[in-house]
Design a protein around this motif. Structure first.
Motif, short mmCIF file in Angstrom:
data_model
loop_
_atom_site.label_atom_id
_atom_site.label_comp_id
_atom_site.label_asym_id
_atom_site.label_seq_id
_atom_site.Cartn_x
_atom_site.Cartn_y
_atom_site.Cartn_z
N ALA A 90 0.86 -1.20 0.00
CA ALA A 90 0.00 0.00 0.00
C ALA A 90 0.89 1.24 0.00
CB ALA A 90 -0.92 0.00 1.21
N GLU A 91 1.97 1.17 0.75
CA GLU A 91 2.84 2.36 0.83
C GLU A 91 3.56 2.62 -0.49
OE1 GLU A 91 4.70 1.50 4.52
OE2 GLU A 91 3.10 2.51 5.59
N GLU A 92 3.63 1.59 -1.33
CA GLU A 92 4.25 1.80 -2.64
C GLU A 92 3.34 2.62 -3.56
OE1 GLU A 92 6.73 -0.97 -4.51
OE2 GLU A 92 7.22 -2.02 -2.66
N HIS A 118 8.16 15.23 3.42
CA HIS A 118 8.55 14.49 4.63
C HIS A 118 7.68 13.24 4.77
CE1 HIS A 118 10.28 14.07 8.65
NE2 HIS A 118 9.07 13.71 9.03
N PHE A 119 6.41 13.41 4.46
CA PHE A 119 5.44 12.29 4.47
C PHE A 119 5.92 11.19 3.50
CE2 PHE A 119 0.68 11.62 2.96
CZ PHE A 119 0.73 10.30 3.32
N ALA A 120 6.28 11.60 2.28
CA ALA A 120 6.75 10.61 1.28
C ALA A 120 8.03 9.93 1.76
CB ALA A 120 6.98 11.29 -0.07
N GLU A 122 8.89 9.44 4.90
CA GLU A 122 8.53 8.51 5.99
C GLU A 122 7.92 7.23 5.43
OE1 GLU A 122 7.73 11.24 9.95
OE2 GLU A 122 6.00 10.51 8.84
N GLU A 123 7.10 7.37 4.37
CA GLU A 123 6.49 6.17 3.79
C GLU A 123 7.56 5.29 3.13
OE1 GLU A 123 4.02 5.32 4.99
OE2 GLU A 123 2.17 6.28 4.40
N SER A 124 8.56 5.91 2.55
CA SER A 124 9.65 5.12 1.97
C SER A 124 10.36 4.37 3.10
CB SER A 124 10.67 6.03 1.26
OG SER A 124 10.00 6.85 0.33
N LEU A 173 -6.87 3.89 4.75
CA LEU A 173 -5.82 2.96 5.20
C LEU A 173 -5.02 3.57 6.36
CD1 LEU A 173 -4.44 1.67 1.75
CD2 LEU A 173 -5.70 0.31 3.43
N GLU A 174 -4.75 4.87 6.27
CA GLU A 174 -3.91 5.48 7.30
C GLU A 174 -4.67 5.67 8.63
OE1 GLU A 174 -0.43 6.70 5.99
OE2 GLU A 174 -1.11 8.03 4.40
N TRP A 175 -5.96 6.02 8.55
CA TRP A 175 -6.74 6.07 9.80
C TRP A 175 -6.84 4.66 10.38
CZ3 TRP A 175 -6.66 10.31 12.16
CH2 TRP A 175 -7.00 11.54 11.60
N GLU A 207 3.65 7.64 13.26
CA GLU A 207 3.85 8.49 12.09
C GLU A 207 2.60 8.56 11.21
OE1 GLU A 207 8.68 8.46 11.94
OE2 GLU A 207 7.67 7.32 10.37
N GLU A 208 1.84 7.47 11.20
CA GLU A 208 0.61 7.47 10.40
C GLU A 208 -0.38 8.51 10.92
OE1 GLU A 208 -0.04 5.46 7.55
OE2 GLU A 208 2.10 5.26 7.81
N ALA A 209 -0.29 8.82 12.22
CA ALA A 209 -1.21 9.81 12.80
C ALA A 209 -1.08 11.14 12.05
CB ALA A 209 -0.90 10.00 14.28
N GLN A 210 0.15 11.49 11.66
CA GLN A 210 0.35 12.73 10.89
C GLN A 210 -0.08 12.50 9.43
OE1 GLN A 210 1.47 12.87 14.18
NE2 GLN A 210 3.26 11.94 13.30
N HIS A 211 0.20 11.31 8.91
CA HIS A 211 -0.11 11.05 7.50
C HIS A 211 -1.61 11.19 7.24
CE1 HIS A 211 3.72 8.38 7.09
NE2 HIS A 211 3.97 9.59 7.52
N ALA A 212 -2.41 10.65 8.17
CA ALA A 212 -3.87 10.69 7.96
C ALA A 212 -4.35 12.15 7.90
CB ALA A 212 -4.58 9.93 9.07
FE LIG Z 1 1.42 6.48 6.12
#
Ligand SMILES: [Fe+2]
Ligand SMILES: [Fe+2]
Length: 321
Positions: A90-92, A118-120, A122-124, A173-175, A207-212
């Motif tokens: 999913a992160e890809e 920064h989000f991208a 972190e996902e990498s 997915l992130e929530w 970290e997902e908390a920020q991504h969502a």
């Molecule tokens: Fe994420």
């Protein structure tokens, strides 16, 4: 300026969404919680194969009557491995989607670009983290466990859809990762969970908390630039991607039964296969779809994007509960 609310005025005569979060405060939090892979998984910190990886609420192995305790432990761990794989894949599609968003919005709001890049990044890092865990799993688990793929094909199939549809999928997915950690792992004292796997879920959630929140901002920003026809198409694409991913999860449930057969040395009868796959398919549906689509914050954003499709969304989420 924590949780600053920025109202974006658009004169398109179309839907105007209010920006609910602040890029600046998200970036500040992201910089604070940022962790390194080598601190999460290293020679001293690895998976403990005497313990379960996923909480029972997600793995749902306990009520499968044809399995003994040892087979249930194996199946739970097989599910742990597929969890690495599914989140990793999913992160890809998250990384190129976020980068595309930055490309299209430009660099006018440089704090937004910094937060999104920064989000991208972190996902990498998360892709790398999940791969490290998958290597650890392969080293310690007695047999090879097949997973769905090729990942590039799955990512390609998702990426052919409208950005709004893809970002709505990413948003749920992130929530969902937050639901997984907060509701099933953080205060779980009954499932005898592996602390290392729980650490993965905890650090991912941090970290997902920020991504969502960033996904929410991307949805809002995008909706403010689209006409109603394009919004409808994006929402339609969202449902199509969910169905596509659902097909992959169902295939994974079947592959898991084959892995379980190899690791236990058992040849399951037709009725045993039927029992295991039906429980596991429901479990995949809840873990990777239902638990995300029922997230309160996801529902709130979706309703703002497409109030007329709410009923359909609720029906889909019920189907996958
Ligand atoms: Fe994420
Ligand atoms: Fe992630």
């Amino acid at each position: 300026m924590a949780n600053l609310i920025i109202e974006q005025q658009k004169s398109l005569g179309e839907k105007i969404m209010v920006m609910t979060y602040s890029y600046e405060s998200i970036l500040k939090t992201a910089n604070k919680v940022n962790w390194r892979i080598e601190d999460i998984i290293n020679d001293q910190k690895s998976l403990n194969f005497n313990k379960r990886f996923l909480p029972e609420t997600l793995a749902r192995v306990n009520n499968i009557s044809c399995l003994n305790e040892s087979a249930k432990l194996f199946l739970n761990q097989i599910r742990g491995n597929s969890y690495f794989h599914i989140f990793g894949l999913a992160e890809e599609f998250v990384v190129p989607t976020v980068i595309h968003h930055v490309e299209t919005t430009g660099l006018e709001d440089i704090t937004a670009s910094q937060a999104l890049l920064h989000f991208a990044e972190e996902e990498s890092k998360h892709i790398n983290l999940f791969r490290r865990f998958a290597v650890d799993f392969a080293k310690g688990f007695p047999v090879h466990c097949q997973v769905i793929g090729p990942v590039e094909d799955i990512v390609k199939a998702v990426m052919q859809h409208q950005p709004l549809g893809i970002i709505l999928v990413i948003l749920y997915l992130e929530w969902m990762t937050q639901n997984h950690y907060l509701e099933s792992v953080r205060d779980n004292h009954t499932d005898n969970l592996d602390p290392q796997f729980s650490s993965l879920l905890k650090h991912h959630w941090l970290e997902e908390a920020q991504h969502a929140q960033l996904d929410t901002l991307m949805v809002e920003q995008l909706v403010n630039t689209l006409d109603s026809g394009s919004i409808n198409q994006g929402v339609e694409d969202f449902f199509t991607i969910v169905e596509f991913l659902h097909g992959g999860f169902m295939m994974q449930a079947q592959l898991d039964v084959e892995s379980l057969s190899r690791v236990t040395g058992r040849i399951f009868s037709e009725s045993e296969i039927q029992e295991i796959t039906s429980v596991q398919k429901q479990s995949y549906q809840w873990t990777f779809i239902g638990s995300g689509l029922t997230n309160r914050k996801f529902l709130k954003t979706f309703e703002q994007v497409s109030p007329t499709q709410m009923e359909r969304l609720i029906a889909v989420s019920r189907q996958y509960s």
